[in-house]
Design a protein around this motif. Structure first.
Motif, PDB file in Angstrom:
ATOM      1  N   LEU A  63      30.193  19.326  70.949  1.00 57.09           N
ATOM      2  CA  LEU A  63      28.923  20.028  70.844  1.00 57.09           C
ATOM      3  C   LEU A  63      29.261  21.471  70.492  1.00 57.09           C
ATOM      4  CD1 LEU A  63      27.416  18.706  74.194  1.00 57.09           C
ATOM      5  CD2 LEU A  63      26.803  17.935  71.899  1.00 57.09           C
ATOM      6  N   ARG A  64      28.215  22.286  70.308  1.00 58.45           N
ATOM      7  CA  ARG A  64      28.453  23.718  70.127  1.00 58.45           C
ATOM      8  C   ARG A  64      27.321  24.502  70.778  1.00 58.45           C
ATOM      9  NH1 ARG A  64      25.147  26.228  66.586  1.00 58.45           N
ATOM     10  NH2 ARG A  64      24.330  25.122  64.788  1.00 58.45           N
ATOM     11  N   LEU A  65      27.632  25.729  71.198  1.00 55.89           N
ATOM     12  CA  LEU A  65      26.614  26.607  71.759  1.00 55.89           C
ATOM     13  C   LEU A  65      25.581  26.920  70.686  1.00 55.89           C
ATOM     14  CD1 LEU A  65      28.766  29.104  73.865  1.00 55.89           C
ATOM     15  CD2 LEU A  65      27.679  26.973  74.585  1.00 55.89           C
ATOM     16  N   ASP A  66      24.297  27.055  71.104  1.00 60.87           N
ATOM     17  CA  ASP A  66      23.244  27.097  70.085  1.00 60.87           C
ATOM     18  C   ASP A  66      22.082  28.042  70.365  1.00 60.87           C
ATOM     19  OD1 ASP A  66      22.134  26.057  67.630  1.00 60.87           O
ATOM     20  OD2 ASP A  66      20.701  24.947  68.845  1.00 60.87           O
ATOM     21  N   GLY A  67      22.239  29.126  71.057  1.00 59.36           N
ATOM     22  CA  GLY A  67      21.148  30.083  71.195  1.00 59.36           C
ATOM     23  C   GLY A  67      20.467  30.049  72.544  1.00 59.36           C
ATOM     24  N   VAL A  68      19.701  31.100  72.820  1.00 62.11           N
ATOM     25  CA  VAL A  68      19.048  31.296  74.115  1.00 62.11           C
ATOM     26  C   VAL A  68      17.655  30.690  74.110  1.00 62.11           C
ATOM     27  CG1 VAL A  68      18.199  33.045  75.739  1.00 62.11           C
ATOM     28  CG2 VAL A  68      20.356  33.408  74.535  1.00 62.11           C
ATOM     29  N   GLY A  69      17.274  30.093  75.233  1.00 65.71           N
ATOM     30  CA  GLY A  69      15.931  29.557  75.410  1.00 65.71           C
ATOM     31  C   GLY A  69      15.502  29.710  76.857  1.00 65.71           C
ATOM     32  N   CYS A  70      14.266  29.294  77.156  1.00 61.06           N
ATOM     33  CA  CYS A  70      13.718  29.412  78.501  1.00 61.06           C
ATOM     34  C   CYS A  70      12.894  28.175  78.844  1.00 61.06           C
ATOM     35  CB  CYS A  70      12.806  30.635  78.617  1.00 61.06           C
ATOM     36  SG  CYS A  70      13.624  32.204  78.284  1.00 61.06           S
ATOM     37  N   PHE A  71      12.923  27.797  80.108  1.00 60.27           N
ATOM     38  CA  PHE A  71      12.014  26.772  80.637  1.00 60.27           C
ATOM     39  C   PHE A  71      11.028  27.458  81.556  1.00 60.27           C
ATOM     40  CE2 PHE A  71      15.755  23.650  80.403  1.00 60.27           C
ATOM     41  CZ  PHE A  71      15.330  23.133  79.195  1.00 60.27           C
ATOM     42  N   PRO A  72       9.761  27.142  81.559  1.00 61.40           N
ATOM     43  CA  PRO A  72       9.118  26.215  80.637  1.00 61.40           C
ATOM     44  C   PRO A  72       8.897  26.809  79.250  1.00 61.40           C
ATOM     45  CG  PRO A  72       7.473  27.092  82.142  1.00 61.40           C
ATOM     46  CD  PRO A  72       8.813  27.650  82.572  1.00 61.40           C
ATOM     47  N   ASN A  73       8.856  28.159  79.152  1.00 64.66           N
ATOM     48  CA  ASN A  73       8.725  28.820  77.845  1.00 64.66           C
ATOM     49  C   ASN A  73       9.130  30.277  78.001  1.00 64.66           C
ATOM     50  OD1 ASN A  73       6.312  30.445  78.627  1.00 64.66           O
ATOM     51  ND2 ASN A  73       5.321  28.425  78.685  1.00 64.66           N
TER      52      ASN A  73
END
Length: 192
Positions: A78-88
């Motif tokens: 796999l590879r690292l792929d950016g920042v995100g948040c739960f639920p948004n």
């Protein structure tokens, strides 16, 4: 009855943990202290399934389920792929870095491995989770929603490789200064 708090995960290489720590430090630099409880890089991993309180007598069965799931898949990356948040991003509770296939798309081998794991655990009393699986590495958990309102949650994340060659059954011993993780079993993916 003797129980352990357990989960099943994929371990991360040291360079990936270092990069995740760098990203978390950058994101937290402009936030008030205590707004987010950041995960220590040494404790980061890709959780495939949280089992919760598990009777010790069930661990051999869980181990066989890990072996069965691991036997369905060859090692992959796999590879690292950016920042995100739960639920948004507008009302985050969890800040994370995503994982993708080396080409940037969803990882078919990871989804197949997760499905095999769910299939092996279902007869043991752990049916698949209701929400869809989203491969992510938790950087931190928001503790003060007001303090993070309006944060962009953007960071450059190096697309480092995350090799997947084994599943780990991990015991989580919760302590006031953070959890202590102990690998209770390792099941290696099949070698072709």
């Amino acid at each position: 009855m003797d129980t352990i708090r357990a989960f099943i995960a994929i371990e991360l290489p040291p360079a990936v943990k270092t990069e995740l720590g760098r990203v978390a430090e950058g994101l937290g630099a402009g936030l008030p202290r205590g707004a987010v409880r950041w995960v220590r890089p040494a404790q980061m991993h890709l959780t495939l399934r949280f089992l919760g309180d598990t009777p010790a007598e069930r661990l051999p069965d869980v181990g066989r389920a890990l072996d069965a799931a691991a036997a369905t898949q060859s090692p992959f990356a796999l590879r690292l792929d950016g920042v995100g948040c739960f639920p948004n991003r507008r009302a985050p509770r969890v800040v994370w870095v995503g994982l993708a296939a080396p080409d940037g798309g969803e990882s078919a081998p990871l989804l197949a491995l997760k499905a095999a794991l769910d299939g092996a655990l279902t007869p043991l009393g752990w049916p698949p989770e209701d929400r869809p699986f989203r491969a992510h590495l938790t950087l931190g958990r928001v503790k003060d929603e007001g303090a993070v309102r309006g944060v962009e949650w953007a960071a450059d994340v190096q697309p480092l490789a995350v090799p997947v060659a084994a599943l780990h059954l991990i015991e989580s011993d919760l302590r006031p200064d953070g959890p202590i993780y102990t690998v209770r079993r390792t099941s290696h993916l099949r070698s072709d």
